[in-house]
Motif scaffolding. Structure first.
Motif, short mmCIF file in Angstrom:
data_model
loop_
_atom_site.label_atom_id
_atom_site.label_comp_id
_atom_site.label_asym_id
_atom_site.label_seq_id
_atom_site.Cartn_x
_atom_site.Cartn_y
_atom_site.Cartn_z
N THR A 237 0.84 -1.19 0.00
CA THR A 237 0.00 0.00 0.00
C THR A 237 0.88 1.24 0.00
N VAL A 238 0.30 2.37 -0.32
CA VAL A 238 1.05 3.62 -0.32
C VAL A 238 1.61 3.90 1.07
N GLU A 239 0.80 3.69 2.09
CA GLU A 239 1.22 3.97 3.46
C GLU A 239 2.39 3.08 3.89
N ALA A 241 4.44 1.39 1.91
CA ALA A 241 5.62 1.64 1.07
C ALA A 241 6.38 2.87 1.57
N ASN A 242 5.66 3.91 1.95
CA ASN A 242 6.31 5.10 2.51
C ASN A 242 7.00 4.77 3.83
#
Length: 414
Positions: A237-239, A241-242
């Motif tokens: 997910t974007v979260e 991955a960040n």
């Protein structure tokens, strides 16, 4: 929706496995670091210990360690019906394959045991060490892991997580635990012959291969990205991955800060740029950030690593004054700085407390040190843990393994 879930499941599982492989590669880092920091006549035994302890860790964690740590009265991975497609019969589907979780966890167990290897180097019997590896990886480590990452209460009295304890990737759970086990062994084992003079002065015993030790440090540095990065547990997910990117960035920053600080501090203290202190400084920075690499800023991570680099130099000097002989500085790097890492967590993570971190640190240390001391004592009484003085002089490669790592270069003993 089903396709999205399957894609996320596949990505998280793949990421988990790759990070586990990076952590497994840390076994090579520990092996090379230790082989470089011991004398040539003790190299083969160090190599044998490290390949054997990794294999023992995998077997013991499979047989009983994983079940103890995460619950269940059976061989969790192999008797609970886990299949190639990851199905477990659980009400909620996992976000990654359960077998990937086992693989990722088992390489952490091996890391804890690797810490012990260097601290007892050059004078311990090989089979005594391997017997202890069975106990640590099959019982001692899984028990404290159950109280921390497993979420169980400590002998039914209190739950560490509910008291404000947080250890993201294992500054205490893995590193301080390994150092506590090593300390118990070192106290029973005693110092190497010639390490301390009659007046209490510590004599330097240089390692045989500093290029190899430096390579080991860089391998550990690289493997640590899997150690800390994999502990995010997801990347699809974007979260997440960040979060992974932040963890990688801070892990790298802390190692750099630790190395530079240790090198500068060694120059101030010894008037020399001590390579071994620099190597241990980088590792200290990594250990310091392991408890919480996701919430500090890059500058904070660098400063935390730098503090670790300074502390490890002071600790190595301090242990020598106490005549605690640790040939590679493992107790200082992983134990003293492991505690430091736990105590730094509340500075950036408001979900933890200093009292909770102290409670967790005391619980881990007391359990691992006490049980390890008992285990080492039993092994000492049954088969002995130290080689003879003559065998130590000749080098444990010959007495324990029957061959030398550098047969063309070790005709003169030291």
């Amino acid at each position: 929706m089903e396709i999205t879930f399957e894609l996320g499941y596949a990505l998280d599982t793949f990421y988990f496995l790759i990070c586990g492989a990076l952590v497994m590669w840390m076994a090579a880092g520990f092996t090379m670091l230790e082989a470089g920091l011991v004398r040539a006549k003790n190299t083969t035994e160090i190599l044998t210990k490290n390949v054997a302890l990794y294999s023992i860790s995998c077997i013991m964690y499979m047989v009983c360690g994983y079940s103890i740590m995460y619950g269940g009265g059976e061989f969790t991975m192999f008797l609970s019906g886990i299949t190639a497609d990851g199905a477990t019969g659980a009400a909620e589907p996992a976000t990654y394959a359960p077998a990937a979780d086992f693989f990722f966890q088992v390489v952490f167990v091996a890391t804890a045991m690797s810490i012990v290897s260097g601290a007892v180097a050059e004078r311990m019997k090989l089979w005594a060490f391997l017997a202890f590896a069975v106990v640590l990886t099959g019982f001692i480590y899984p028990m404290e892991g159950a109280w921390t990452w497993g979420g169980e209460s400590v002998f039914g009295m209190y739950t560490l997580g509910d008291n404000g304890f947080s250890d993201f990737a294992g500054s205490g759970i893995v590193h301080m635990a390994g150092a506590a086990a090593a300390l118990a062994g070192v106290l029973l084992l005693g110092a190497r012959k010639g390490k301390y003079s009659a007046d209490g002065r510590a004599n330097a015993i240089p390692g045989a291969n500093l290029p190899l030790a430096t390579l080991g440090m860089f391998i550990l540095w690289m493997g640590w990205f899997g150690f800390n990065g994999g502990s995010v547990l997801a990347t699809a997910t974007v979260e997440s991955a960040n979060a992974v990117a932040v963890v990688f960035m801070n892990t790298n920053a802390a190692a750099a800060g630790g190395l530079v600080a240790a090198l500068l501090f060694a120059q101030i203290l010894f008037k020399k740029a001590d390579l071994t202190m620099a190597l241990n400084g980088a590792l200290a920075g990594l250990v310091a950030i392991t408890a919480e690499p996701s919430t500090p800023s890059p500058l904070q991570a660098t400063l935390f690593g730098a503090i670790g680099g300074i502390v490890v130099v002071l600790s190595i000097i301090g242990l020598d004054k106490l005549k605690i002989d640790d040939p590679v500085g493992a107790i200082s790097v992983h134990g003293v700085v492991g505690l430091l890492g736990l105590l730094l967590v509340p500075i950036t993570n408001d979900g933890s407390t200093f009292s909770g971190q102290l409670l967790g640190a005391v619980t881990i240390f007391v359990w691992v040190f006490a049980t390890s001391f008992i285990a080492w004592s039993i092994i000492k009484a049954v088969i002995g843990i130290r080689v003879s003085e003559e065998e130590e002089y000749e080098g444990v490669d010959i007495s324990e393994c029957g061959l030398e790592a550098y047969p063309d270069f070790t005709t003169k003993r030291n």
